[in-house]
Design a protein around this motif. Structure first.
Motif, PDB file in Angstrom:
ATOM      1  N   TRP A 194     -25.589 -72.963 -19.761  1.00  0.00           N
ATOM      2  CA  TRP A 194     -25.331 -73.165 -18.344  1.00  0.00           C
ATOM      3  C   TRP A 194     -25.939 -74.481 -17.873  1.00  0.00           C
ATOM      4  O   TRP A 194     -26.877 -74.993 -18.468  1.00  0.00           O
ATOM      5  N   CYS A 195     -25.419 -75.006 -16.773  1.00  0.00           N
ATOM      6  CA  CYS A 195     -25.935 -76.234 -16.169  1.00  0.00           C
ATOM      7  C   CYS A 195     -26.173 -75.985 -14.686  1.00  0.00           C
ATOM      8  O   CYS A 195     -25.292 -75.456 -13.995  1.00  0.00           O
ATOM      9  N   ALA A 196     -27.343 -76.362 -14.190  1.00  0.00           N
ATOM     10  CA  ALA A 196     -27.653 -76.248 -12.763  1.00  0.00           C
ATOM     11  C   ALA A 196     -27.559 -77.637 -12.132  1.00  0.00           C
ATOM     12  O   ALA A 196     -28.125 -78.596 -12.651  1.00  0.00           O
ATOM     13  N   THR A 197     -26.830 -77.745 -11.032  1.00  0.00           N
ATOM     14  CA  THR A 197     -26.706 -79.013 -10.313  1.00  0.00           C
ATOM     15  C   THR A 197     -26.911 -78.766  -8.825  1.00  0.00           C
ATOM     16  O   THR A 197     -26.677 -77.660  -8.327  1.00  0.00           O
ATOM     17  N   SER A 198     -27.344 -79.804  -8.125  1.00  0.00           N
ATOM     18  CA  SER A 198     -27.490 -79.682  -6.672  1.00  0.00           C
ATOM     19  C   SER A 198     -26.489 -80.600  -5.987  1.00  0.00           C
ATOM     20  O   SER A 198     -26.137 -81.655  -6.502  1.00  0.00           O
ATOM     21  N   ASN A 199     -26.043 -80.181  -4.812  1.00  0.00           N
ATOM     22  CA  ASN A 199     -25.109 -81.003  -4.044  1.00  0.00           C
ATOM     23  C   ASN A 199     -25.888 -81.863  -3.049  1.00  0.00           C
ATOM     24  O   ASN A 199     -27.124 -81.852  -3.028  1.00  0.00           O
ATOM     25  N   GLU A 200     -25.176 -82.591  -2.203  1.00  0.00           N
ATOM     26  CA  GLU A 200     -25.822 -83.509  -1.256  1.00  0.00           C
ATOM     27  C   GLU A 200     -26.676 -82.777  -0.226  1.00  0.00           C
ATOM     28  O   GLU A 200     -27.554 -83.371   0.397  1.00  0.00           O
ATOM     29  N   ASN A 201     -26.463 -81.470  -0.037  1.00  0.00           N
ATOM     30  CA  ASN A 201     -27.263 -80.673   0.889  1.00  0.00           C
ATOM     31  C   ASN A 201     -28.487 -80.045   0.216  1.00  0.00           C
ATOM     32  O   ASN A 201     -29.215 -79.295   0.847  1.00  0.00           O
ATOM     33  N   GLY A 202     -28.673 -80.338  -1.064  1.00  0.00           N
ATOM     34  CA  GLY A 202     -29.807 -79.771  -1.789  1.00  0.00           C
ATOM     35  C   GLY A 202     -29.599 -78.343  -2.245  1.00  0.00           C
ATOM     36  O   GLY A 202     -30.539 -77.676  -2.658  1.00  0.00           O
ATOM     37  N   GLU A 203     -28.372 -77.863  -2.164  1.00  0.00           N
ATOM     38  CA  GLU A 203     -28.061 -76.508  -2.611  1.00  0.00           C
ATOM     39  C   GLU A 203     -27.763 -76.528  -4.103  1.00  0.00           C
ATOM     40  O   GLU A 203     -27.030 -77.392  -4.586  1.00  0.00           O
ATOM     41  N   TRP A 204     -28.313 -75.572  -4.821  1.00  0.00           N
ATOM     42  CA  TRP A 204     -28.146 -75.507  -6.272  1.00  0.00           C
ATOM     43  C   TRP A 204     -27.028 -74.555  -6.639  1.00  0.00           C
ATOM     44  O   TRP A 204     -26.863 -73.507  -6.017  1.00  0.00           O
ATOM     45  N   GLN A 205     -26.287 -74.948  -7.692  1.00  0.00           N
ATOM     46  CA  GLN A 205     -25.222 -74.105  -8.229  1.00  0.00           C
ATOM     47  C   GLN A 205     -25.341 -74.078  -9.740  1.00  0.00           C
ATOM     48  O   GLN A 205     -25.680 -75.090 -10.368  1.00  0.00           O
ATOM     49  N   TRP A 206     -25.047 -72.922 -10.316  1.00  0.00           N
ATOM     50  CA  TRP A 206     -24.981 -72.788 -11.775  1.00  0.00           C
ATOM     51  C   TRP A 206     -23.540 -72.919 -12.212  1.00  0.00           C
ATOM     52  O   TRP A 206     -22.640 -72.345 -11.605  1.00  0.00           O
ATOM     53  N   LYS A 207     -23.336 -73.653 -13.305  1.00  0.00           N
ATOM     54  CA  LYS A 207     -21.996 -73.831 -13.862  1.00  0.00           C
ATOM     55  C   LYS A 207     -22.047 -73.430 -15.335  1.00  0.00           C
ATOM     56  O   LYS A 207     -22.902 -73.900 -16.095  1.00  0.00           O
ATOM     57  N   PHE A 208     -21.136 -72.574 -15.718  1.00  0.00           N
ATOM     58  CA  PHE A 208     -21.009 -72.167 -17.119  1.00  0.00           C
ATOM     59  C   PHE A 208     -20.444 -73.337 -17.917  1.00  0.00           C
ATOM     60  O   PHE A 208     -19.452 -73.937 -17.526  1.00  0.00           O
ATOM     61  N   ILE A 209     -21.083 -73.693 -19.023  1.00  0.00           N
ATOM     62  CA  ILE A 209     -20.623 -74.784 -19.878  1.00  0.00           C
ATOM     63  C   ILE A 209     -20.045 -74.168 -21.148  1.00  0.00           C
ATOM     64  O   ILE A 209     -20.727 -73.419 -21.849  1.00  0.00           O
ATOM     65  N   LYS A 210     -18.812 -74.475 -21.433  1.00  0.00           N
ATOM     66  CA  LYS A 210     -18.173 -73.990 -22.659  1.00  0.00           C
ATOM     67  C   LYS A 210     -17.984 -75.171 -23.600  1.00  0.00           C
ATOM     68  O   LYS A 210     -17.048 -75.954 -23.448  1.00  0.00           O
ATOM     69  N   PRO A 211     -18.891 -75.323 -24.581  1.00  0.00           N
ATOM     70  CA  PRO A 211     -18.750 -76.427 -25.542  1.00  0.00           C
ATOM     71  C   PRO A 211     -17.478 -76.274 -26.363  1.00  0.00           C
ATOM     72  O   PRO A 211     -16.969 -75.170 -26.557  1.00  0.00           O
ATOM     73  N   LYS A 212     -16.976 -77.401 -26.842  1.00  0.00           N
ATOM     74  CA  LYS A 212     -15.803 -77.379 -27.710  1.00  0.00           C
ATOM     75  C   LYS A 212     -16.170 -76.702 -29.022  1.00  0.00           C
ATOM     76  O   LYS A 212     -17.179 -77.014 -29.627  1.00  0.00           O
ATOM     77  N   THR A 213     -15.340 -75.773 -29.451  1.00  0.00           N
ATOM     78  CA  THR A 213     -15.595 -75.067 -30.708  1.00  0.00           C
ATOM     79  C   THR A 213     -14.389 -75.034 -31.613  1.00  0.00           C
ATOM     80  O   THR A 213     -14.483 -74.586 -32.742  1.00  0.00           O
ATOM     81  N   GLU A 214     -13.256 -75.487 -31.114  1.00  0.00           N
ATOM     82  CA  GLU A 214     -12.058 -75.451 -31.950  1.00  0.00           C
ATOM     83  C   GLU A 214     -12.106 -76.569 -32.994  1.00  0.00           C
ATOM     84  O   GLU A 214     -12.831 -77.545 -32.842  1.00  0.00           O
ATOM     85  N   GLY A 215     -11.326 -76.419 -34.032  1.00  0.00           N
ATOM     86  CA  GLY A 215     -11.272 -77.441 -35.087  1.00  0.00           C
ATOM     87  C   GLY A 215     -12.586 -77.547 -35.839  1.00  0.00           C
ATOM     88  O   GLY A 215     -13.157 -76.553 -36.260  1.00  0.00           O
TER      89      GLY A 215
END
Length: 129
Positions: free
Chosen positions: A8-29
């Protein structure tokens, strides 16, 4: 795959609010990813790459320590294993080409250099380092 589901990746927006984003690494091939682990160390280099080293392959201290180094590219979302050279050191030779397998250690990159430092942990052969 539970390893992929734990990235997962946590990022903040311009208002200082944090959001979690699921990161799906490439696994094919030909793409792969690190095996599940605990007690590993990680650091970032060049504001783009995440490196992880070592850890243990399970939740029990009797499980094997790992001696692998992986790099995650945050722009391409790809993992790359950096292969460990064969252990050619001996008791009389203090030139070590690769660190001992270990867990619960620390890693740190300084000033956006191309390298990083690793310290301590619990070594597979040497115990507390």
């Amino acid at each position: 795959d539970s390893q992929i589901q734990t990235f997962w990746c946590a990022t903040s927006n311009e208002n200082g609010e944090w959001q979690w984003k699921f990161i799906k690494p490439k696994t094919e091939g030909h793409h792969s990813h690190p095996p599940e682990r605990i007690g590993h160390a990680q650091t970032t280099v060049s504001n783009r790459y995440i490196y992880i080293f070592g850890g243990r392959s399970g939740i029990d201290m009797n499980e094997s320590a790992l001696c692998d180094l992986w790099m995650f590219d945050t722009q391409t979302l790809e993992w790359t294993e950096i292969l460990c050279p064969p252990d050619e050191s001996s008791d009389n030779d203090r030139t070590i080409l690769w660190p001992e397998a270990r867990s619960f250690h620390c890693m740190l990159a300084i000033d956006d250099s191309n390298g990083f430092y690793m310290f301590g942990g619990c070594g597979a052969k040497s115990g507390r380092l």
